[in-house]
Scaffold this motif. Sequence first.
Motif, PDB file in Angstrom:
ATOM      1  N   ASP A  37      -4.777   2.922   3.501  1.00 59.63           N
ATOM      2  CA  ASP A  37      -3.974   1.917   4.216  1.00 59.63           C
ATOM      3  C   ASP A  37      -2.496   2.313   4.267  1.00 59.63           C
ATOM      4  O   ASP A  37      -1.805   2.024   5.247  1.00 59.63           O
ATOM      5  CB  ASP A  37      -4.126   0.551   3.546  1.00 59.63           C
ATOM      6  N   GLY A  38      -2.026   2.947   3.209  1.00 59.04           N
ATOM      7  CA  GLY A  38      -0.642   3.397   3.209  1.00 59.04           C
ATOM      8  C   GLY A  38      -0.396   4.453   4.265  1.00 59.04           C
ATOM      9  O   GLY A  38       0.636   4.454   4.947  1.00 59.04           O
ATOM     10  N   ASN A  92       0.816  -1.213   0.000  1.00 58.60           N
ATOM     11  CA  ASN A  92       0.000   0.000   0.000  1.00 58.60           C
ATOM     12  C   ASN A  92       0.851   1.266   0.000  1.00 58.60           C
ATOM     13  O   ASN A  92       0.532   2.239  -0.689  1.00 58.60           O
ATOM     14  CB  ASN A  92      -0.938  -0.010   1.214  1.00 58.60           C
ATOM     15  N   ASN A  94      -5.440   2.215  -1.258  1.00 57.30           N
ATOM     16  CA  ASN A  94      -3.988   2.214  -1.057  1.00 57.30           C
ATOM     17  C   ASN A  94      -3.550   3.451  -0.281  1.00 57.30           C
ATOM     18  O   ASN A  94      -2.667   3.376   0.583  1.00 57.30           O
ATOM     19  CB  ASN A  94      -3.260   2.163  -2.402  1.00 57.30           C
TER      20      ASN A  94
END
Length: 764
Positions: A112-113, A52, A109
């Motif tokens: 979550d990143g 991510n 992404n």
Amino acid sequence: MTILNKIDTKSTLAKLLATENITVEENNVRTASFDVKNRVLTLPVFKHENKNVIDMLIAHECAHALWTGTEDWISISNESEEYRAYCNVLEDCRIDRMIQKKYPGVTKNYIDGYKELIKIDFFGVNSRDLNTLNLIDRINLYYKSSKTENIDFTVEGWVLDEIDNLKSFDDVKILAKKLLQVEESKQESNSTDSHDYDDTEESNETDSSSNNGAVDDDKDNDTIAEGQNENQDSDNDDTEESNEKSEMNDGSSQTNDNSSEGADSQNAKPMDNVPDSNLMPETLQNENNNKEKLTYNGDKLFKYFTLPDVALSNVIISNETFRKDFKETFRTSLYKIEGENYEQDQHRKYYDYLKSDFKKFKNDSAKIINYLVKEFEMKKSADAYKKSSTDKTGTLDPLKLKNYKFSDDLFKRVTITPDGKNHGFLFLLDWSGSMHDCLKETVDQLIQLVYFAKKINIPFEVYAFTDMGSNYYQSDDLPNQFKLKSGDIDIQSCKLINFASHKLKKTELDESLLYLYHCAKYYADYYRHGRYGDYTETQGWNVGMKKQYYLGSTPLNESLVILNKLIPLYKSKYAIQKMTMITLTDGHSNRSWGKVVDRPMMGALSHKTQIVPVIKDKNKKYAVSQSKKTDPYGYSKRFSSRDYTNLMVTLLKKKYDIKVVGFHIVKTPKDYSVHDYLDSSSSFEERSEITKDLRVKGFMTAQVTHGYDDIYLLNKKKLSIQQSKIDEISSDMKTSQIKRLFAGGMKNKLNSRILLNKFIEKVA
């Protein structure tokens, strides 16, 4: 290399997101960046493999590729550090919103990143109440989290609306200036309130002191006040100096980040007055300070480049041209003056001697070649038999029917022998000045290889690589040989001379090899005895050489670039399934490649930096480990020409599925270059045993092959071919002596043909 392979799958993602065939590179940089001018996306070497975080950074930089122009960053290059930082934050908000709108799948992404970054306190605010941060920091975190972070914008709600409505970089600049003014006003107001509060406290303390009967001595009071003022001034000076250094460092860091995104922002003029650090986005500074938590920060720096396109018609001297040039050379030397002429007569003698000597060499070689051809066929048949298999057929064997009561094996059997593959050979001969004292022996061995390949009917081509020994050719021919473009490695001139080919008729091949034989003899005699060679009354005077066939330097690496285009054409034309390339040289290639066309080196250089070259070929990358990483003093060494040869050989092997065998001729077993092919971890006794073969047998197998499948070191002193000793037989010799002479002569004839023997081992 594994760290390069990690990014290959991400390259496709980046190209899809950017909706164009951008170039994706991985390097030792602090953060991902996009060169909007050259369309190059540079990614850091990530320490972890969190999908991510990587996808988030790739999507972010692709958004810059799509919607941030070079001129945008240039337009603010002369502005203050704070203003540029505000523009940076707001532009990230704008392009992140746009990329998530265009590709909704990357939103997860991003979310979550961001969570992964928070886990490692990437922004440096985990212990803080986010609502107490400056407005620009709250904006940064709110949009970095894709609006999932619980941050209060009750008072500044208008800001979110304006950010969501940013359409262009011009809008970003207007809003950045507005927010900077708001923050300046807010901090000035806080400073005024704090100053008023301090004055009130001081007044109260003074009144209290006077009511309680303070010190009456005015002089003492003045002395105390003076001392306090001095201390206060000193503290203020230290604080200002500390703030100045901190702000200069922060400004420097920010400039580097902006310059990676804007091609010319690094040229921004330094500020006359150091800005107040309280105005700089705290989260942005913490991002810069925490890059090492995410990315590799070692000594390796990758130098990416592509190989230039080659104009084959301008780099190859065809065999037809080669034969035509030497016909003209001999015709001019033999018949240039009508009537009798002493010089002309000596050249005629030499030509007659050359033909006679070559014919004798060819006849002596024919016998041993025929013998080795039979050996080769036997080895090939044995190998095919070893790989054969026996299987049952669906047909009953009448002779086995009588055994039906006690055996189930009633069917006929068939032996299946795998079909042989079509072989092909490509010989590459070093045509450099250092070969002069071993060229004759090398060419003798090579000619026998050619006749052997012709005898077994395998396609082959023989090329010599050279720069033709003159800077005149380098400067004039280079633009026509290699079509350099941005991102290509800048290489020197090179040409290939086609000395022999399987396509030639028998008479043409003999003629071509006669001229090659003459070239080898000419240079051997020229360097030993002068212009006319080893003059005798029967041999005459040697015939000269055209300039394009002079011995030059060693552009081995350039020749491999040419083969990168030539090999696929050769394999395709003759349906070659198993190709072997053989190099014959006495040393390493010319200087290592340095400059990359129109591309500056990414990252910071130091005396410890190891520059690792990486060839980009379509969607693949090729890199190799350096043979020697440091010099005797511990400083990092640049990649040598040998390392670049290793890189090119590795590319050719992987790309075209070929085998590469090298023959390196050393002038003496004590030659220092021998150590380049020995394993440094082996003991002294092991190394001595290996080099013993070089002294006794005339060759040794290299322990370190530098990308080749095999490398054989040949002792120049034992490279001469031994012919028959039948002329040594005399009438008074005993039968046993004659027998030993024949046996020893046959053994020497076989063993002295080192190239041919090793060649057969590899091919069979």
